[in-house]
Design a protein around this motif. Structure first.
Motif, mmCIF file in Angstrom:
data_model
loop_
_atom_site.group_PDB
_atom_site.id
_atom_site.type_symbol
_atom_site.label_atom_id
_atom_site.label_comp_id
_atom_site.label_asym_id
_atom_site.label_seq_id
_atom_site.Cartn_x
_atom_site.Cartn_y
_atom_site.Cartn_z
ATOM 1 N N ALA A 165 -70.177 -164.551 30.247
ATOM 2 C CA ALA A 165 -68.987 -163.692 30.790
ATOM 3 C C ALA A 165 -68.149 -164.613 31.567
ATOM 4 O O ALA A 165 -66.873 -164.335 31.571
ATOM 5 N N ALA A 166 -68.542 -165.787 31.966
ATOM 6 C CA ALA A 166 -67.711 -166.507 32.813
ATOM 7 C C ALA A 166 -66.659 -167.285 32.120
ATOM 8 O O ALA A 166 -65.480 -167.254 32.370
ATOM 9 N N TYR A 167 -67.189 -167.669 30.933
ATOM 10 C CA TYR A 167 -66.365 -168.654 29.928
ATOM 11 C C TYR A 167 -65.487 -167.553 29.236
ATOM 12 O O TYR A 167 -64.359 -167.912 29.068
ATOM 13 N N TRP A 168 -65.803 -166.512 28.681
ATOM 14 C CA TRP A 168 -65.115 -165.718 27.648
ATOM 15 C C TRP A 168 -64.380 -164.736 28.580
ATOM 16 O O TRP A 168 -63.352 -164.431 27.675
ATOM 17 N N HIS A 169 -64.699 -164.240 29.615
ATOM 18 C CA HIS A 169 -64.090 -163.328 30.116
ATOM 19 C C HIS A 169 -63.722 -163.612 31.774
ATOM 20 O O HIS A 169 -63.027 -162.605 32.383
ATOM 21 N N ASP A 170 -63.809 -164.420 32.266
ATOM 22 C CA ASP A 170 -63.963 -164.923 33.673
ATOM 23 C C ASP A 170 -64.382 -163.735 34.623
ATOM 24 O O ASP A 170 -63.833 -163.273 35.616
ATOM 25 N N MET A 171 -65.714 -163.453 34.399
ATOM 26 C CA MET A 171 -66.281 -162.215 35.020
ATOM 27 C C MET A 171 -67.712 -162.621 35.093
ATOM 28 O O MET A 171 -68.343 -163.676 34.809
ATOM 29 N N ASP A 172 -68.305 -162.215 36.140
ATOM 30 C CA ASP A 172 -69.652 -162.024 36.699
ATOM 31 C C ASP A 172 -69.954 -163.771 36.940
ATOM 32 O O ASP A 172 -70.806 -164.566 36.706
ATOM 33 N N THR A 173 -69.153 -164.193 38.088
ATOM 34 C CA THR A 173 -68.982 -165.428 38.717
ATOM 35 C C THR A 173 -69.327 -165.789 40.083
ATOM 36 O O THR A 173 -69.649 -166.802 40.348
ATOM 37 N N ASP A 174 -69.467 -164.759 40.668
ATOM 38 C CA ASP A 174 -69.518 -164.905 42.163
ATOM 39 C C ASP A 174 -70.108 -163.875 43.275
ATOM 40 O O ASP A 174 -69.696 -163.836 44.270
ATOM 41 N N ALA A 175 -70.704 -162.960 42.698
ATOM 42 C CA ALA A 175 -71.910 -162.163 43.314
ATOM 43 C C ALA A 175 -71.449 -161.017 44.014
ATOM 44 O O ALA A 175 -71.917 -160.591 45.221
ATOM 45 N N ILE A 176 -70.095 -160.685 43.984
ATOM 46 C CA ILE A 176 -69.725 -159.827 45.070
ATOM 47 C C ILE A 176 -70.413 -158.206 45.013
ATOM 48 O O ILE A 176 -70.882 -157.767 45.858
ATOM 49 N N TYR A 177 -70.918 -157.935 43.866
ATOM 50 C CA TYR A 177 -71.996 -156.714 43.872
ATOM 51 C C TYR A 177 -73.148 -157.033 44.556
ATOM 52 O O TYR A 177 -73.493 -155.991 44.994
ATOM 53 N N TRP A 178 -73.661 -158.189 44.194
ATOM 54 C CA TRP A 178 -74.884 -158.455 44.898
ATOM 55 C C TRP A 178 -74.658 -158.369 46.499
ATOM 56 O O TRP A 178 -75.669 -157.550 46.985
ATOM 57 N N ASP A 179 -73.543 -158.882 47.055
ATOM 58 C CA ASP A 179 -73.359 -158.548 48.535
ATOM 59 C C ASP A 179 -73.386 -157.180 48.844
ATOM 60 O O ASP A 179 -73.953 -156.855 49.927
ATOM 61 N N GLU A 180 -72.690 -156.434 47.929
ATOM 62 C CA GLU A 180 -72.751 -154.917 48.361
ATOM 63 C C GLU A 180 -73.890 -154.284 48.379
ATOM 64 O O GLU A 180 -74.249 -153.628 49.226
ATOM 65 N N LEU A 181 -74.808 -154.697 47.559
ATOM 66 C CA LEU A 181 -76.334 -154.230 47.465
ATOM 67 C C LEU A 181 -77.137 -154.623 48.413
ATOM 68 O O LEU A 181 -77.759 -153.956 49.045
ATOM 69 N N LEU A 182 -76.989 -156.082 48.963
ATOM 70 C CA LEU A 182 -77.544 -156.338 49.925
ATOM 71 C C LEU A 182 -77.413 -155.884 51.360
ATOM 72 O O LEU A 182 -78.094 -155.570 52.374
ATOM 73 N N THR A 183 -75.944 -155.438 51.528
ATOM 74 C CA THR A 183 -75.394 -155.124 52.725
ATOM 75 C C THR A 183 -75.927 -153.529 52.875
ATOM 76 O O THR A 183 -76.193 -153.186 53.932
ATOM 77 N N ARG A 184 -76.288 -153.058 51.677
ATOM 78 C CA ARG A 184 -76.919 -151.532 51.821
ATOM 79 C C ARG A 184 -78.222 -151.474 52.107
ATOM 80 O O ARG A 184 -78.953 -150.275 51.835
ATOM 81 N N GLY A 185 -78.874 -152.724 51.919
ATOM 82 C CA GLY A 185 -80.324 -152.595 52.239
ATOM 83 C C GLY A 185 -80.994 -152.893 51.078
ATOM 84 O O GLY A 185 -82.212 -152.921 51.427
ATOM 85 N N ILE A 255 -69.457 -175.478 51.416
ATOM 86 C CA ILE A 255 -70.700 -174.791 51.874
ATOM 87 C C ILE A 255 -70.235 -173.487 52.469
ATOM 88 O O ILE A 255 -69.615 -173.487 53.592
ATOM 89 N N ARG A 256 -70.747 -172.443 51.865
ATOM 90 C CA ARG A 256 -70.466 -171.092 52.516
ATOM 91 C C ARG A 256 -71.678 -170.401 53.060
ATOM 92 O O ARG A 256 -72.896 -170.428 52.238
ATOM 93 N N MET A 257 -71.565 -169.382 54.189
ATOM 94 C CA MET A 257 -72.552 -168.724 54.425
ATOM 95 C C MET A 257 -72.068 -167.254 54.581
ATOM 96 O O MET A 257 -71.009 -166.965 55.052
ATOM 97 N N HIS A 258 -72.823 -166.377 53.746
ATOM 98 C CA HIS A 258 -72.489 -165.015 53.564
ATOM 99 C C HIS A 258 -73.447 -164.237 54.360
ATOM 100 O O HIS A 258 -74.572 -164.446 54.337
ATOM 101 N N ARG A 259 -72.941 -163.086 54.895
ATOM 102 C CA ARG A 259 -73.581 -162.163 55.798
ATOM 103 C C ARG A 259 -72.862 -160.833 55.650
ATOM 104 O O ARG A 259 -71.879 -160.614 56.176
ATOM 105 N N ASN A 260 -73.605 -159.852 55.101
ATOM 106 C CA ASN A 260 -73.040 -158.466 54.597
ATOM 107 C C ASN A 260 -71.775 -158.719 53.862
ATOM 108 O O ASN A 260 -71.604 -159.998 53.074
ATOM 109 N N LEU A 261 -70.726 -158.161 53.980
ATOM 110 C CA LEU A 261 -69.442 -158.368 53.580
ATOM 111 C C LEU A 261 -68.358 -158.840 54.621
ATOM 112 O O LEU A 261 -67.371 -158.708 54.297
ATOM 113 N N HIS A 262 -68.977 -159.655 55.575
ATOM 114 C CA HIS A 262 -68.055 -160.117 56.532
ATOM 115 C C HIS A 262 -67.292 -161.335 56.091
ATOM 116 O O HIS A 262 -67.911 -162.104 55.011
ATOM 117 N N PRO A 263 -66.261 -161.887 56.582
ATOM 118 C CA PRO A 263 -65.931 -163.200 56.086
ATOM 119 C C PRO A 263 -66.845 -164.208 56.305
ATOM 120 O O PRO A 263 -67.626 -164.373 57.122
#
Length: 310
Positions: A165-185, A255-263
């Motif tokens: 998906a990343a190579y052919w469509h530039d999609m599914d590359t960096d987990a924003i849907y994952w953070d949304e689910l994790l943030t919701r518990g 290096i990035r630290m992700h926590r909920n959907l905060h910066p």
């Protein structure tokens, strides 16, 4: 108090493996023997031949790699293949037949029809009854935003990187849907795969699993989150101690630290190999932290979360 993410700190080797690829048994460009050889040559320890609809246990050519039983199960709402409007694709991985896997070698499971996550659930329940773990494939490519997957029950993981998906469509590359689910518990792990049907994406996405090199140990480690994902960099440790989050890795550019959907917290420096982020007073609304790294060539690696305030 030290909280170490499950992938790190154990005695087992960190095995390299891919859970999603295709052969000429479904819609891949190469024979199963050729596909397996690509991963053997790429230094992989284990592989699932996740062909569409057709279950596989076989190690074609008896090559030096552990084959994880599995398939890709499609449950689509579309008129024809290749023109997705909305789809649910599920990578299924399970134990050997002697350990109770409910699928047979070469068993063909016709595609399901589901317009909603509620219509998908009975198909997943049947897969789980057959002792298979389920992984949601390429949610971005499948046109399934978070609101259309958040009620699915029983998923072990979701793809946060899919090389095809990343190579052919530039999609599914960096987990924003994952953070949304994790943030919701939601307690769901993130996996990187290459979803290779042929060149040029063979061996371009993988997980590193802390396990013995056999099917049951690898499955148990995936079920427990004892792995991280990568398409290049290596991660050596990730833990929280004395209100600091610590990560050690191969040389990267940031290096990035992700926590909920905060910066994100961000450390950017050429050749950086470790970071300590001070957490401050972590409010109870912060459910988790996870880390990701990006090397000088733009390749990423992602830890699974450490859940806070349990």
């Amino acid at each position: 108090m030290l909280i170490r993410q499950q992938a790190f700190g154990g005695q087992e080797k960190m095995l390299k493996g891919n859970l999603h690829c295709h052969t000429a048994r479904s819609d891949g460009d190469f024979s199963a023997e050729e596909v397996i050889k690509n991963y053997v040559d790429g230094g992989f320890d284990f592989l699932c031949l996740s062909d569409h609809y057709i279950y596989n246990y076989d190690n074609f050519g008896n090559q030096p790699i552990t084959i994880i039983p599995g398939m890709e199960y499609d449950c689509d709402d579309q008129e024809e293949w290749g023109a997705p409007i909305h789809s649910f694709h599920i990578v299924c991985i399970g134990p050997s037949e002697k350990d109770g896997n409910g699928f047979r070698q070469d068993e063909v499971t016709p595609a399901g029809k589901a317009k909603t996550q509620e219509e998908l659930q009975p198909y997943l329940d049947d897969i789980h009854r057959k002792k298979n773990l389920t992984i949601l494939a390429h949610p971005h490519w499948s046109s399934t935003p978070t609101r259309e997957i958040e009620n699915i029950q029983g998923l072990t993981a979701m793809e946060i990187w899919n090389s095809g998906a990343a190579y052919w469509h530039d999609m599914d590359t960096d987990a924003i849907y994952w953070d949304e689910l994790l943030t919701r518990g939601h307690r769901i792990y993130g996996v990187a795969t290459d979803d290779a049907h042929g060149n040029p994406v063979f061996c371009k996405g993988w997980i590193r699993v802390r396990a013995e090199n056999n099917i049951n140990s690898i499955l148990e480690a995936i079920r427990e989150g004892r792995f991280y994902s990568s398409c290049g960099p290596e991660i050596y440790d990730f833990y929280v101690e004395d209100n600091y989050a610590v990560l050690e890795c191969s040389p990267v550019a940031k290096i990035r630290m992700h926590r909920n959907l905060h910066p994100n917290y961000l450390e950017r420096k050429e050749g950086i190999t470790s970071v300590r982020f001070h957490l401050g007073k972590c409010p109870e609304t912060i459910r988790y932290i996870r880390m990701s790294v990006v090397d000088a060539e733009g390749r990423c690696a992602w830890t699974n979360p450490i859940w806070l305030n349990d």
